[in-house]
Design a protein around this motif. Sequence first.
Motif, PDB file in Angstrom:
ATOM      1  N   ALA A 133      45.842 -86.925  67.256  1.00 24.20           N
ATOM      2  CA  ALA A 133      46.803 -86.440  66.266  1.00 24.20           C
ATOM      3  C   ALA A 133      46.064 -85.477  65.356  1.00 24.20           C
ATOM      4  O   ALA A 133      44.852 -85.622  65.132  1.00 24.20           O
ATOM      5  N   PRO A 134      46.732 -84.462  64.809  1.00 20.14           N
ATOM      6  CA  PRO A 134      46.049 -83.527  63.911  1.00 20.14           C
ATOM      7  C   PRO A 134      45.471 -84.245  62.699  1.00 20.14           C
ATOM      8  O   PRO A 134      46.139 -85.082  62.084  1.00 20.14           O
ATOM      9  N   SER A 135      44.232 -83.920  62.382  1.00 20.13           N
ATOM     10  CA  SER A 135      43.568 -84.527  61.235  1.00 20.13           C
ATOM     11  C   SER A 135      43.777 -83.675  59.989  1.00 20.13           C
ATOM     12  O   SER A 135      43.613 -82.446  60.024  1.00 20.13           O
ATOM     13  N   ALA A 136      44.097 -84.331  58.886  1.00 19.82           N
ATOM     14  CA  ALA A 136      44.261 -83.616  57.617  1.00 19.82           C
ATOM     15  C   ALA A 136      42.931 -83.126  57.068  1.00 19.82           C
ATOM     16  O   ALA A 136      42.904 -82.302  56.141  1.00 19.82           O
ATOM     17  N   GLU A 137      41.816 -83.587  57.630  1.00 18.36           N
ATOM     18  CA  GLU A 137      40.499 -83.203  57.134  1.00 18.36           C
ATOM     19  C   GLU A 137      39.990 -81.904  57.761  1.00 18.36           C
ATOM     20  O   GLU A 137      39.020 -81.321  57.269  1.00 18.36           O
ATOM     21  N   ALA A 138      40.617 -81.450  58.856  1.00 21.12           N
ATOM     22  CA  ALA A 138      40.179 -80.198  59.494  1.00 21.12           C
ATOM     23  C   ALA A 138      40.627 -79.004  58.647  1.00 21.12           C
ATOM     24  O   ALA A 138      41.700 -79.013  58.036  1.00 21.12           O
ATOM     25  N   GLY A 212      35.318 -72.472  58.604  1.00 20.07           N
ATOM     26  CA  GLY A 212      35.514 -73.895  58.376  1.00 20.07           C
ATOM     27  C   GLY A 212      35.534 -74.694  59.657  1.00 20.07           C
ATOM     28  O   GLY A 212      35.295 -74.190  60.759  1.00 20.07           O
ATOM     29  N   THR A 213      35.847 -75.961  59.504  1.00 19.46           N
ATOM     30  CA  THR A 213      35.842 -76.906  60.624  1.00 19.46           C
ATOM     31  C   THR A 213      37.163 -76.838  61.374  1.00 19.46           C
ATOM     32  O   THR A 213      38.239 -76.940  60.780  1.00 19.46           O
ATOM     33  N   VAL A 214      37.077 -76.692  62.707  1.00 24.68           N
ATOM     34  CA  VAL A 214      38.272 -76.627  63.545  1.00 24.68           C
ATOM     35  C   VAL A 214      38.422 -77.920  64.335  1.00 24.68           C
ATOM     36  O   VAL A 214      37.444 -78.489  64.820  1.00 24.68           O
ATOM     37  N   GLN A 215      39.653 -78.387  64.441  1.00 23.40           N
ATOM     38  CA  GLN A 215      39.992 -79.456  65.376  1.00 23.40           C
ATOM     39  C   GLN A 215      40.789 -78.819  66.504  1.00 23.40           C
ATOM     40  O   GLN A 215      41.741 -78.073  66.245  1.00 23.40           O
ATOM     41  N   ALA A 216      40.382 -79.084  67.744  1.00 24.47           N
ATOM     42  CA  ALA A 216      40.994 -78.399  68.881  1.00 24.47           C
ATOM     43  C   ALA A 216      41.652 -79.386  69.832  1.00 24.47           C
ATOM     44  O   ALA A 216      41.130 -80.473  70.087  1.00 24.47           O
ATOM     45  N   PHE A 217      42.789 -78.974  70.363  1.00 27.60           N
ATOM     46  CA  PHE A 217      43.519 -79.724  71.384  1.00 27.60           C
ATOM     47  C   PHE A 217      43.745 -78.785  72.555  1.00 27.60           C
ATOM     48  O   PHE A 217      44.421 -77.747  72.414  1.00 27.60           O
ATOM     49  N   VAL A 218      43.154 -79.111  73.721  1.00 31.21           N
ATOM     50  CA  VAL A 218      43.213 -78.233  74.895  1.00 31.21           C
ATOM     51  C   VAL A 218      43.585 -79.078  76.100  1.00 31.21           C
ATOM     52  O   VAL A 218      42.803 -79.928  76.537  1.00 31.21           O
ATOM     53  N   GLU A 235      29.302 -73.495  73.579  1.00 27.69           N
ATOM     54  CA  GLU A 235      29.107 -72.201  72.929  1.00 27.69           C
ATOM     55  C   GLU A 235      29.594 -72.194  71.490  1.00 27.69           C
ATOM     56  O   GLU A 235      28.955 -71.625  70.605  1.00 27.69           O
ATOM     57  N   ARG A 236      30.747 -72.821  71.252  1.00 32.66           N
ATOM     58  CA  ARG A 236      31.299 -72.850  69.901  1.00 32.66           C
ATOM     59  C   ARG A 236      30.822 -74.055  69.098  1.00 32.66           C
ATOM     60  O   ARG A 236      30.973 -74.098  67.879  1.00 32.66           O
ATOM     61  N   GLY A 237      30.264 -75.049  69.772  1.00 34.84           N
ATOM     62  CA  GLY A 237      29.683 -76.183  69.081  1.00 34.84           C
ATOM     63  C   GLY A 237      30.672 -77.106  68.396  1.00 34.84           C
ATOM     64  O   GLY A 237      30.337 -77.759  67.407  1.00 34.84           O
ATOM     65  N   ILE A 238      31.898 -77.192  68.921  1.00 39.34           N
ATOM     66  CA  ILE A 238      32.874 -78.119  68.336  1.00 39.34           C
ATOM     67  C   ILE A 238      32.454 -79.542  68.677  1.00 39.34           C
ATOM     68  O   ILE A 238      32.214 -79.870  69.844  1.00 39.34           O
ATOM     69  N   ALA A 239      32.351 -80.382  67.683  1.00 38.27           N
ATOM     70  CA  ALA A 239      31.915 -81.760  67.881  1.00 38.27           C
ATOM     71  C   ALA A 239      32.895 -82.512  68.773  1.00 38.27           C
ATOM     72  O   ALA A 239      34.104 -82.249  68.769  1.00 38.27           O
ATOM     73  N   SER A 244      39.854 -82.630  71.549  1.00 36.76           N
ATOM     74  CA  SER A 244      40.650 -83.374  72.519  1.00 36.76           C
ATOM     75  C   SER A 244      40.910 -82.435  73.690  1.00 36.76           C
ATOM     76  O   SER A 244      41.671 -81.464  73.559  1.00 36.76           O
ATOM     77  N   ILE A 245      40.284 -82.695  74.831  1.00 37.35           N
ATOM     78  CA  ILE A 245      40.372 -81.760  75.951  1.00 37.35           C
ATOM     79  C   ILE A 245      40.386 -82.536  77.257  1.00 37.35           C
ATOM     80  O   ILE A 245      39.519 -83.365  77.516  1.00 37.35           O
ATOM     81  N   SER A 246      41.409 -82.281  78.073  1.00 39.69           N
ATOM     82  CA  SER A 246      41.539 -83.010  79.336  1.00 39.69           C
ATOM     83  C   SER A 246      42.535 -82.295  80.238  1.00 39.69           C
ATOM     84  O   SER A 246      43.473 -81.646  79.764  1.00 39.69           O
ATOM     85  N   GLY A 247      42.316 -82.442  81.531  1.00 42.03           N
ATOM     86  CA  GLY A 247      43.248 -81.879  82.507  1.00 42.03           C
ATOM     87  C   GLY A 247      44.412 -82.812  82.743  1.00 42.03           C
ATOM     88  O   GLY A 247      44.225 -83.965  83.116  1.00 42.03           O
ATOM     89  N   TYR A 248      45.616 -82.338  82.505  1.00 41.28           N
ATOM     90  CA  TYR A 248      46.813 -83.117  82.814  1.00 41.28           C
ATOM     91  C   TYR A 248      47.089 -83.134  84.312  1.00 41.28           C
ATOM     92  O   TYR A 248      47.664 -84.076  84.842  1.00 41.28           O
ATOM     93  N   TRP A 249      46.705 -82.053  85.003  1.00 45.40           N
ATOM     94  CA  TRP A 249      47.003 -81.929  86.426  1.00 45.40           C
ATOM     95  C   TRP A 249      46.002 -80.953  87.047  1.00 45.40           C
ATOM     96  O   TRP A 249      45.291 -80.254  86.338  1.00 45.40           O
ATOM     97  N   ARG A 250      45.936 -80.964  88.383  1.00 46.60           N
ATOM     98  CA  ARG A 250      45.078 -80.009  89.083  1.00 46.60           C
ATOM     99  C   ARG A 250      45.895 -79.277  90.135  1.00 46.60           C
ATOM    100  O   ARG A 250      46.675 -79.877  90.871  1.00 46.60           O
TER     101      ARG A 250
END
Length: 277
Positions: A133-138, A212-218, A235-239, A244-250
Amino acid sequence: MADRPAPRKRPVHHLLVQRTERLSPHMIRVVLGGEGFATIVNNDFTDRYVKLLFGQPGVTYPEPYDAEAIRRDFPREQWPTTRTYTVRRCDPVARELTIDFVYHGAEGYAGPWAANAKPGDPLNLMGPSGAYAPSAEADWHLLVGDESALPAIGSAIEALPAGVPARALLLVHGEAEEQKFDTAADLEITWLHGDSGADLVAAVRALEFLPGTVQAFVHGEAGFVADLRGYLGKERGIARELLSISGYWRLGKNEDGWQAEKRETRLREEAEAAARA
């Protein structure tokens, strides 16, 4: 050796179609409800998913419906087919669960079912579960996906904090597949048309990142997700906890094949990690 605890039994929810809506040429919305909604335990994730259970033609399952008993007592070819779908919206006041289905014709289970669904039709499902879920701290948010990720991304966009900057890069087949989302965030959407995950990767790489700090959903097709995992994580160094990154399908595989591949990959990675320890 101590006895291992029995696995937790996942409840099956028995819902009924309330109404359907064709959002676009390739997206069908199905709203579910009925008395079975009372057993749904909602959560605060925007990427919450359910397991839909489609019975095999000509097979009658015992009532009350028990997924574990069916797997124990029925031959494998008679087991229900399971498909994973994101919950677009869960409304405990209206007692409705909304799921958006990508539809590309008669192939598969879920899409054709949604295309032919009528009020009163039953659907059994398990869940929801979730993790993002989107974080209010990002400081700002990055949302990237194809059509399969639109329900989760739409839910996230609507949940973004007021005024927070957000950038969404979304790949759909054409202009007719674009959707509108209600949000209080400072949102900019870039729509890409076609089916090239490479175009989506290129667009993310060309994006000017905000300070600033980015929260990413991919999420979406596993090929472009893998490319962006390396770019955003290394490369971008996102912690890890902000990505949140995952393949839903292939491409070229149904869910059964894709889930089997993911299990094999996970087991191989666990074995390699154990060997290095």
